[in-house]
Design an enzyme around this catalytic site. Structure first.
Site, mmCIF file in Angstrom:
data_model
loop_
_atom_site.group_PDB
_atom_site.id
_atom_site.type_symbol
_atom_site.label_atom_id
_atom_site.label_comp_id
_atom_site.label_asym_id
_atom_site.label_seq_id
_atom_site.Cartn_x
_atom_site.Cartn_y
_atom_site.Cartn_z
ATOM 1 N N ASP B 8 0.867 -1.178 0.000
ATOM 2 C CA ASP B 8 0.000 0.000 0.000
ATOM 3 C C ASP B 8 0.906 1.231 0.000
ATOM 4 O OD1 ASP B 8 -1.679 2.158 0.714
ATOM 5 O OD2 ASP B 8 -3.044 0.812 1.770
ATOM 6 N N ILE B 12 0.614 3.353 6.598
ATOM 7 C CA ILE B 12 -0.436 3.454 7.624
ATOM 8 C C ILE B 12 -1.386 4.591 7.253
ATOM 9 C CG2 ILE B 12 -0.907 4.125 10.020
ATOM 10 C CD1 ILE B 12 1.547 2.632 10.882
ATOM 11 N N HIS B 13 -2.649 4.268 7.068
ATOM 12 C CA HIS B 13 -3.669 5.290 6.816
ATOM 13 C C HIS B 13 -5.038 4.730 7.183
ATOM 14 C CE1 HIS B 13 -5.140 3.926 2.653
ATOM 15 N NE2 HIS B 13 -4.214 3.069 2.982
ATOM 16 N N GLY B 14 -6.083 5.500 6.903
ATOM 17 C CA GLY B 14 -7.431 5.144 7.357
ATOM 18 C C GLY B 14 -7.885 3.737 6.994
ATOM 19 N N VAL B 17 -5.856 1.117 9.072
ATOM 20 C CA VAL B 17 -6.091 1.114 10.512
ATOM 21 C C VAL B 17 -7.549 0.798 10.853
ATOM 22 C CG1 VAL B 17 -6.202 2.664 12.491
ATOM 23 C CG2 VAL B 17 -4.179 2.661 11.026
#
Lengths: 144, 157
Positions: B8, B12-14, B17
């Site tokens: 990705d 780390i993103h919406g 998470v």
């Protein structure tokens, strides 16, 4: 009478030099919709931009934010991010981490934006940020 | 224990998470990326972006291989994130064991060709995916747990 007062008000806001630029960086169509909703309430706003992260690479989002800010006229700006921890937040920080007088705040909501577009000239820049955050927080209440 | 390996470009993103994290409940996110690991401010950015309560490690390829070999994360549910298929290929070539990879977001930018709705590949990405597929690793495109699974193996070979 009401209309002319409103037009005067708009002129006041849109003619001001060295104004604080605003950018909303949000998921989906949220940024565009927040701006069009704001305009529905207060009329046309200038120096205010929407950046949607959807279908764009992080590099392109960063590039777009930098483009908006590097028009040679921008001295101060506030970037409003929808979600702390999301790509809108990481990409906004990436774009402006080396720039002075550009601030990034997360948790954007409509009251924050309305306050920003109507009062951005009235405040000292640093003071304004705290005011906006307070405004956003105090609008979140349990009503029933 | 590695519970998930995802490619990705946003790391780390919406979606990661909230979408995957909610289902997989990882104890630790391990970002493997030489450039991010060697850039302090960017590492801090992803540390801040992680949800409360989850640990984050940001490692170079070689550091990651060493930690996995030492078994440091064995007692945790580990979510591995890389930006590009190339990083994953490098990991696999250096001994990283994986039988299935989730391909999440590889977003459009100039020169990338569309493979699926969320996946745009550069020539380098495509070549890396081809190599991974040749090794018998299942390449599964899926943005969110409830999204439709698309197996990419036949599309990249």
């Amino acid at each position: 009478m009401w209309i002319s007062a409103r037009v005067e008000g708009m002129d006041y806001y849109s003619n001001k030099k060295n104004r604080v630029k605003g950018i909303i960086v949000a998921h989906g169509n949220l940024a565009e919709e927040l701006i069009s909703t704001t305009e529905l309430i207060v009329g046309k706003v200038s120096d205010f931009y929407a950046v949607s992260g959807s279908n764009m690479s992080s590099e392109d989002v960063v590039k777009r934010i930098k483009e908006i800010l590097s028009d040679g006229e921008t001295e101060k700006a506030v970037i409003f991010v929808d979600y702390f921890g999301g790509s809108t937040y990481t990409n906004s920080i990436r774009a402006v981490r080396d720039m002075d007088n550009i601030y990034v705040i997360s948790g954007v909501n409509l009251p924050i934006i309305l306050d920003f577009v109507t009062k951005r000239e009235a405040f000292d820049f640093g003071e304004m940020l705290h005011h906006l955050i307070e405004r956003g927080k105090e609008s979140i209440r349990i009503l029933k | 224990m590695i519970v998930f390996v995802r490619v990705d470009d946003r790391l780390i993103h919406g979606q990661v998470v909230l979408g995957w994290g909610r289902v997989l409940k990882p104890d630790r996110y391990v970002i493997i990326d030489d450039e991010v690991a060697e850039t302090d401010w960017e590492s801090e950015l992803f540390m801040d972006a992680a949800p409360e309560g989850a640990n984050v490690s940001i490692l170079t390829v070689d550091e990651a291989l060493k930690r996995f070999e030492e078994g440091i994360f064995d007692s945790e549910r580990v979510f591995v994130l890389v930006k590009t298929p190339g990083t994953l290929l490098e990991l696999v070539d250096k001994g990283f064991k994986v039988d299935k990879i989730n391909i999440g977001g590889l977003h459009y930018s100039e020169g990338r060709e569309r493979l699926t709705e969320n996946i745009y590949l550069s020539e380098v990405d495509r070549e890396a995916l081809r190599e991974l597929a040749k090794k018998g690793i299942k390449l599964e495109a899926r943005a969110l747990p409830e999204s439709e699974k698309v197996v990419l193996n036949s599309m990249v070979i």
